[in-house]
Design a protein around this motif. Structure first.
Motif, PDB file in Angstrom:
ATOM      1  N   VAL A 192     -24.222 -22.618  16.714  1.00 59.97           N
ATOM      2  CA  VAL A 192     -23.405 -22.343  17.903  1.00 59.97           C
ATOM      3  C   VAL A 192     -22.045 -21.883  17.383  1.00 59.97           C
ATOM      4  O   VAL A 192     -21.344 -22.633  16.696  1.00 59.97           O
ATOM      5  N   VAL A 193     -21.733 -20.616  17.668  1.00 64.51           N
ATOM      6  CA  VAL A 193     -20.608 -19.960  17.000  1.00 64.51           C
ATOM      7  C   VAL A 193     -19.487 -19.671  17.994  1.00 64.51           C
ATOM      8  O   VAL A 193     -19.731 -19.162  19.090  1.00 64.51           O
ATOM      9  N   VAL A 194     -18.271 -20.010  17.594  1.00 69.17           N
ATOM     10  CA  VAL A 194     -17.085 -19.585  18.350  1.00 69.17           C
ATOM     11  C   VAL A 194     -16.423 -18.479  17.543  1.00 69.17           C
ATOM     12  O   VAL A 194     -16.113 -18.663  16.358  1.00 69.17           O
ATOM     13  N   ILE A 195     -16.224 -17.333  18.186  1.00 68.72           N
ATOM     14  CA  ILE A 195     -15.525 -16.217  17.550  1.00 68.72           C
ATOM     15  C   ILE A 195     -14.183 -16.079  18.259  1.00 68.72           C
ATOM     16  O   ILE A 195     -14.135 -16.044  19.490  1.00 68.72           O
ATOM     17  N   ALA A 196     -13.093 -16.020  17.479  1.00 72.06           N
ATOM     18  CA  ALA A 196     -11.771 -15.900  18.096  1.00 72.06           C
ATOM     19  C   ALA A 196     -11.128 -14.597  17.675  1.00 72.06           C
ATOM     20  O   ALA A 196     -11.197 -14.204  16.502  1.00 72.06           O
ATOM     21  N   GLY A 197     -10.517 -13.896  18.621  1.00 69.99           N
ATOM     22  CA  GLY A 197      -9.832 -12.640  18.310  1.00 69.99           C
ATOM     23  C   GLY A 197     -10.222 -11.559  19.300  1.00 69.99           C
ATOM     24  O   GLY A 197     -11.197 -11.715  20.054  1.00 69.99           O
ATOM     25  N   GLY A 198      -9.467 -10.443  19.271  1.00 73.32           N
ATOM     26  CA  GLY A 198      -9.735  -9.388  20.241  1.00 73.32           C
ATOM     27  C   GLY A 198      -9.888  -8.019  19.621  1.00 73.32           C
ATOM     28  O   GLY A 198      -9.940  -7.011  20.312  1.00 73.32           O
ATOM     29  N   GLY A 199      -9.988  -7.966  18.285  1.00 70.44           N
ATOM     30  CA  GLY A 199     -10.092  -6.672  17.602  1.00 70.44           C
ATOM     31  C   GLY A 199     -11.543  -6.297  17.309  1.00 70.44           C
ATOM     32  O   GLY A 199     -12.488  -6.937  17.788  1.00 70.44           O
ATOM     33  N   ASP A 200     -11.693  -5.259  16.465  1.00 75.34           N
ATOM     34  CA  ASP A 200     -13.037  -4.746  16.156  1.00 75.34           C
ATOM     35  C   ASP A 200     -13.930  -5.797  15.507  1.00 75.34           C
ATOM     36  O   ASP A 200     -15.108  -5.901  15.855  1.00 75.34           O
ATOM     37  N   SER A 201     -13.370  -6.568  14.556  1.00 75.66           N
ATOM     38  CA  SER A 201     -14.225  -7.541  13.853  1.00 75.66           C
ATOM     39  C   SER A 201     -14.785  -8.560  14.830  1.00 75.66           C
ATOM     40  O   SER A 201     -15.977  -8.885  14.803  1.00 75.66           O
ATOM     41  N   ALA A 202     -13.920  -9.094  15.724  1.00 75.09           N
ATOM     42  CA  ALA A 202     -14.362 -10.120  16.671  1.00 75.09           C
ATOM     43  C   ALA A 202     -15.480  -9.561  17.557  1.00 75.09           C
ATOM     44  O   ALA A 202     -16.542 -10.188  17.727  1.00 75.09           O
ATOM     45  N   ARG A 213      -8.629  -5.180  21.896  1.00 75.23           N
ATOM     46  CA  ARG A 213      -8.094  -4.054  21.124  1.00 75.23           C
ATOM     47  C   ARG A 213      -9.215  -3.258  20.453  1.00 75.23           C
ATOM     48  O   ARG A 213      -8.980  -2.211  19.884  1.00 75.23           O
ATOM     49  N   ALA A 214     -10.420  -3.769  20.501  1.00 77.38           N
ATOM     50  CA  ALA A 214     -11.549  -3.138  19.802  1.00 77.38           C
ATOM     51  C   ALA A 214     -11.834  -1.756  20.385  1.00 77.38           C
ATOM     52  O   ALA A 214     -11.334  -1.411  21.457  1.00 77.38           O
ATOM     53  N   ALA A 215     -12.645  -0.971  19.668  1.00 76.11           N
ATOM     54  CA  ALA A 215     -13.049   0.354  20.152  1.00 76.11           C
ATOM     55  C   ALA A 215     -13.614   0.205  21.566  1.00 76.11           C
ATOM     56  O   ALA A 215     -14.396  -0.720  21.827  1.00 76.11           O
ATOM     57  N   PRO A 216     -13.219   1.117  22.493  1.00 77.38           N
ATOM     58  CA  PRO A 216     -13.625   0.950  23.898  1.00 77.38           C
ATOM     59  C   PRO A 216     -15.142   0.810  24.070  1.00 77.38           C
ATOM     60  O   PRO A 216     -15.611   0.005  24.879  1.00 77.38           O
ATOM     61  N   GLY A 217     -15.923   1.563  23.285  1.00 81.06           N
ATOM     62  CA  GLY A 217     -17.390   1.487  23.406  1.00 81.06           C
ATOM     63  C   GLY A 217     -17.899   0.091  23.071  1.00 81.06           C
ATOM     64  O   GLY A 217     -18.777  -0.453  23.761  1.00 81.06           O
ATOM     65  N   LEU A 244     -19.642  -5.488  24.783  1.00 86.52           N
ATOM     66  CA  LEU A 244     -19.396  -6.934  24.847  1.00 86.52           C
ATOM     67  C   LEU A 244     -19.443  -7.397  26.308  1.00 86.52           C
ATOM     68  O   LEU A 244     -20.084  -8.416  26.632  1.00 86.52           O
ATOM     69  N   ASP A 245     -18.789  -6.633  27.191  1.00 87.86           N
ATOM     70  CA  ASP A 245     -18.789  -6.989  28.624  1.00 87.86           C
ATOM     71  C   ASP A 245     -20.219  -7.013  29.163  1.00 87.86           C
ATOM     72  O   ASP A 245     -20.600  -7.907  29.917  1.00 87.86           O
ATOM     73  N   GLU A 246     -21.007  -6.009  28.742  1.00 88.88           N
ATOM     74  CA  GLU A 246     -22.392  -5.941  29.236  1.00 88.88           C
ATOM     75  C   GLU A 246     -23.193  -7.148  28.741  1.00 88.88           C
ATOM     76  O   GLU A 246     -23.962  -7.751  29.494  1.00 88.88           O
ATOM     77  N   ALA A 247     -23.010  -7.497  27.453  1.00 89.37           N
ATOM     78  CA  ALA A 247     -23.736  -8.646  26.895  1.00 89.37           C
ATOM     79  C   ALA A 247     -23.319  -9.930  27.614  1.00 89.37           C
ATOM     80  O   ALA A 247     -24.158 -10.801  27.887  1.00 89.37           O
ATOM     81  N   LEU A 259     -21.321  -9.104  18.869  1.00 91.23           N
ATOM     82  CA  LEU A 259     -22.508  -8.314  19.247  1.00 91.23           C
ATOM     83  C   LEU A 259     -23.627  -8.479  18.216  1.00 91.23           C
ATOM     84  O   LEU A 259     -24.801  -8.572  18.555  1.00 91.23           O
ATOM     85  N   GLN A 260     -23.240  -8.533  16.935  1.00 87.30           N
ATOM     86  CA  GLN A 260     -24.273  -8.624  15.888  1.00 87.30           C
ATOM     87  C   GLN A 260     -24.896 -10.010  15.798  1.00 87.30           C
ATOM     88  O   GLN A 260     -26.047 -10.142  15.410  1.00 87.30           O
ATOM     89  N   LEU A 261     -24.134 -11.040  16.134  1.00 84.41           N
ATOM     90  CA  LEU A 261     -24.656 -12.408  15.959  1.00 84.41           C
ATOM     91  C   LEU A 261     -25.357 -12.938  17.203  1.00 84.41           C
ATOM     92  O   LEU A 261     -26.033 -13.969  17.148  1.00 84.41           O
TER      93      LEU A 261
END
Ligand SMILES: Cc1cc2nc3c(=O)[nH]c(=O)nc-3n(C[C@H](O)[C@H](O)[C@H](O)COP(=O)(O)OP(=O)(O)OC[C@H]3O[C@@H](n4cnc5c(N)ncnc54)[C@H](O)[C@@H]3O)c2cc1C
Length: 333
Positions: A153-163, A187-191, A196-199, A168-170
Motif C-alpha cells: 500500500v503505497v503513498v506517493i507525495a508530490g505534484g510533478g512528473d515523477s509523482a 505540475r506534471a505533463a498535462p497528458g 491520473l484524473d481518469e485513473a 500510473l505505473q504502480l
C-alpha cells in the motif's frame, strides 16, 4: 598515485561515452564516480523508465542504455574508481592532480568533468523519525524495481512528473496507491495529469488533496501509516507500508564549485566548440556544462564527449597529428 591521460569525473551517460571517445583516439582514461555503480541519473533514478529520444532507439530503458554504453566501452577496459567523490583538483597545463574522499590521488594530462547535477540527492520531507524508515526501505525516493512494490500500500507525495508517472505505473502492481498533493493542479505533463484524473475516477488511485505529509506511524522502521495534514491543520491517517516522496532533486556542485572554474548558475561554463572550461586542460560535458543554447539531454552529452576528446588529443599527445577518421574506417582500436 594512478596515472592516466584523461581523468573523467562522473560515470553517467556523458562520462561513459567520453571514455569511448577517448579510447577511439587511443587516449587512456579513468572514470571516477561518487556512486557505487556507473550510469549516473539513468541508473540511480530511473533505470526502468523508457527513454524515447536516444537516436536510433525508438525506446530504450535507462538501465539498458547504461548496459549498452558499458558494452561499447568494454574494448578499452577503462579503469574505474567507484564510490569515490573527487574532492580536489589542482594543477594546470602540463598536468593535473585529483584527490578523492578516500585519499587516492590521480595524475592526468587533461580532465573531463561529467558530473551531471553534481552531488545530487532527493529533497527530503521534514518528518520525525524519517531516517529509520529510509534505512528499512519503507521510505524511498526512487523506484529502482517496480516489482518491489507488488502488493504494497503505497503513498506517493508530490505534484510533478515523477509523482504522477509512478502513480500510473504502480497502480497495477501495488495493492493500493494514494497520491498526496497540496493543491488540485499538478505540475506534471498535462497528458499524464489527465491520465491520473481518469485513473482516480475509475477508483484505481486515491487522490488525497489538498494535503501534505505530516508524520509517519510505525515502529523500528516498519511503516504502518502516513499522517497527512490539510492547510487548516486537520489531519488524517492513511494506512500504508511504503512512502515515495517526490519533491525533486537537490542539485549541488559540491567540491567542483571550489576548483576556480568560471560558473554560471551552478553549472560550469564552457566554450561550445571544445567544451573547455575557463581553465585550459579542464573540460566539462553533459548536464554540468552550460553555454548559450545548451539542452540538458543525453544526446547532447554524447556529442560534447566527442568534441572534448578531440580537443584533448593535442594536449595529451603534443606534436602527434590527429587525423580525423570515421569509426567505419578505423574500427575500434
Ligand atoms: C526522471 C528523469 C527522466 C529523464 N528523462 C530523460 C529523457 O527522456 N531524455 C534525456 O535525454 N534525458 C532525460 N533525463 C536527463 C538525463 O538523465 C540527464 O541529462 C543525464 O543523466 C545527464 O548525464 P550526465 O552524464 O551529464 O550526468 P549524470 O547522469 O547526472 O551523472 C553524473 C555523475 O557524476 C557523479 N559525480 C558528481 N560529482 C562528482 C564528484 N565530485 N566526484 C565523483 N563523481 C561525481 C555523480 O555521482 C553521477 O553519477 C531524465 C532525468 C530524470 C531524472
Amino acid at each position: 598515485m594512478t596515472e592516466t591521460d584523461v581523468a573523467i569525473i562522473g560515470a553517467g551517460p556523458a562520462g561513459l561515452f567520453a571514455a569511448f571517445e577517448c579510447g577511439m583516439l587511443k587516449l587512456n582514461s579513468l572514470l571516477i564516480d561518487a556512486l557505487d555503480e556507473v550510469g549516473g541519473q539513468c541508473a540511480a533514478l530511473y533505470p526502468e523508465k523508457p527513454i524515447f529520444d536516444i537516436p536510433a532507439h525508438p525506446a530504450i530503458e535507462a538501465g539498458a542504455l547504461v548496459a549498452q554504453l558499458e558494452r561499447q566501452i568494454a574494448p578499452f577496459a577503462t579503469r574505474r574508481l567507484l564510490g569515490r567523490r573527487v574532492e580536489a583538483l589542482e594543477g594546470g597545463a602540463g598536468g593535473f592532480c585529483l584527490r578523492t574522499d578516500k585519499g587516492e590521488q590521480v595524475r592526468a594530462r587533461a580532465v573531463i568533468i561529467a558530473a551531471g547535477a553534481g552531488a545530487f540527492g532527493p529533497n527530503r520531507p521534514p518528518l520525525a523519525g524519517l531516517a529509520a524508515y529510509e534505512a528499512s526501505g519503507a521510505v524511498q525516493y526512487y523506484v529502482r524495481r517496480r516489482e518491489d512494490f507488488r502488493g504494497r500500500v503505497v503513498v506517493i507525495a508530490g505534484g510533478g512528473d515523477s509523482a504522477v508517472d509512478w502513480a500510473l505505473q504502480l497502480k497495477g502492481i501495488a495493492a493500493r496507491v494514494h497520491v498526496v498533493h497540496r493543491r488540485p493542479k499538478f505540475r506534471a505533463a498535462p497528458g499524464s495529469a489527465a491520465q491520473l484524473d481518469e485513473a482516480a475516477a475509475r477508483g484505481e488511485i486515491e487522490m488525497v488533496i489538498p494535503y501534505q505529509l505530516h508524520g509517519l506511524h510505525g515502529e523500528d522502521g516498519v511503516l504502518t501509516g502516513v499522517e497527512v495534514a490539510a492547510l487548516d491543520g486537520t489531519t488524517r491517517l492513511i494506512e500504508a507500508d511504503r512512502l515515495l516522496p517526490f519533491f525533486g532533486l537537490a542539485m549541488d556542485l559540491g567540491p567542483i564549485a571550489q576548483w576556480g572554474l568560471a560558473l554560471e548558475r551552478h553549472h560550469v561554463r564552457v566554450t561550445p566548440a571544445t567544451c573547455e572550461t575557463s581553465v585550459p586542460g579542464i573540460f566539462a560535458i553533459g548536464d554540468v556544462a552550460t553555454y548559450p543554447g545548451k539542452l540538458k539531454l543525453i544526446l547532447q552529452g554524447f556529442s560534447e564527449a566527442a568534441m572534448a576528446a578531440h580537443a584533448i588529443h593535442p594536449i595529451a599527445r603534443p606534436g602527434e597529428a590527429l587525423h580525423f577518421e570515421y569509426s567505419t574506417t578505423k574500427g575500434v582500436p
